[in-house]
Design an enzyme around this catalytic site. Structure first.
Site, PDB file in Angstrom:
ATOM      1  CG  ASN A  63      41.295  25.195  41.302  1.00  0.00           C
ATOM      2  OD1 ASN A  63      40.654  25.731  40.417  1.00  0.00           O
ATOM      3  ND2 ASN A  63      41.093  25.462  42.585  1.00  0.00           N
ATOM      4  CE1 TYR A  76      44.688  34.705  39.236  1.00  0.00           C
ATOM      5  CE2 TYR A  76      43.648  36.019  37.521  1.00  0.00           C
ATOM      6  CZ  TYR A  76      43.718  34.853  38.264  1.00  0.00           C
ATOM      7  OH  TYR A  76      42.814  33.833  38.025  1.00  0.00           O
ATOM      8  CB  ALA A  77      46.805  39.605  33.989  1.00  0.00           C
ATOM      9  CB  ALA A  78      52.111  39.150  34.465  1.00  0.00           C
ATOM     10  CE  LYS A 122      45.737  31.850  37.538  1.00  0.00           C
ATOM     11  NZ  LYS A 122      45.834  30.460  38.044  1.00  0.00           N
ATOM     12  CB  ILE A 160      34.039  31.146  38.453  1.00  0.00           C
ATOM     13  CG1 ILE A 160      34.933  30.704  37.284  1.00  0.00           C
ATOM     14  CG2 ILE A 160      33.242  29.961  38.983  1.00  0.00           C
ATOM     15  CD1 ILE A 160      36.007  29.711  37.692  1.00  0.00           C
TER      16      ILE A 160
END
Length: 264
Positions: free
Chosen positions: A88, A156-158, A160, A189
């Site tokens: 997580n 971060y997007a890359a 993930k 979230i």
């Protein structure tokens, strides 16, 4: 032959690890597995001020190889095995402003936390899962793997997106060996951290917190459900996926985003 499940104690006897399990969705997932009867270990860099008395805490910086090895060693030393691994841990601390403002250090730290940490933990725990032909690994990714916000969270997007691809490939390798590997990709979230961010945006721009929430939803192209997810909603999905009820599910990405992703 009909299977009979005990929903109240379906994870009894299982040993689970939830990284980043002391706050937000990680905390909710850890408590969901605990309530289902599992023995649950959580990790974070620092011990929280309060933690459920039945959770086992390991302090570790998983962005470093030494931190992941510490967790692997302590789990085996104290529990002997691991049945469920919830990767997580994740997040972005890089500056906004697009590609030009990002240094090598920004990229490296983000990739270590969001991609290499789960890879290292998988590598440490998979052999004993394969030997016992039993285990479940969940990678918590993000809808940003499909819907990147280049101005704010490009590394971060890359990372993930890499995690989603890696998770699928890993599942293909170990499914026949008794281990299930799945990806959960949440949208926004509503955690304590995001609530603080909304308050900061509101104070900085002179708008209300409600207007700040709407502003963020608009930046995502809107959330048809009309609100962010609650941590417990993400935890419920994870709890189902690691349970015997999901015994035929592997290699799949489950998106939980209130309808944010605008494609089929």
């Amino acid at each position: 032959m009909e299977q009979v499940f005990n929903f109240d104690n379906e994870l009894s006897g299982k040993i689970a690890l939830v990284t980043g399990g002391t706050k937000g969705a990680g905390k909710a997932i850890a408590e969901r597995l605990l309530n289902a009867g599992a023995t649950v270990i959580v990790t974070a860099r620092n011990a929280p001020a309060q933690i459920h008395e039945k959770l086992h805490f390991i302090a570790a910086d998983l962005s470093q190889s030494a931190g992941t090895q510490k967790v692997i060693s302590e789990v085996f030393q104290n529990f002997g095995r691991l049945d469920i691994l919830i990767n997580n841990l994740g997040g972005s601390g890089t500056p906004g402003g697009g590609f030009a403002v990002l240094s090598d250090e920004d990229w490296e730290s983000t990739i270590h936390t969001n991609l290499l940490a789960p890879i290292r933990l998988d590598r440490g725990f998979l052999p004993q899962m394969i030997e016992r032909r039993n285990g479940v690994i969940i990678h918590i990714a993000s809808i940003q793997a499909r819907l990147p916000l280049y101005d704010a969270t490009l590394p971060y997007a890359a990372a993930k997106a890499g995690l989603v691809n890696y998770s699928k490939n890993l599942s293909n390798e170990v499914a026949s060996k008794g281990v299930r590997v799945l990806t959960v990709s949440p949208g926004w979230i509503q955690t304590d951290g995001s609530a603080g961010m909304m308050q900061e945006i509101a104070a900085r721009t002179g708008i209300t917190v409600e207007e700040a929430i709407q502003q963020v939803m608009n930046s995502l192209g809107g959330i048809p459900f009309g609100r962010p997810a609650q941590p417990e909603e993400v935890a419920e999905l994870a709890g189902f996926l690691v349970s015997p009820r999901a015994s035929y599910l592997t290699g799949t990405e489950f998106i939980i985003d209130g309808g944010t992703i605008p494609t089929i």
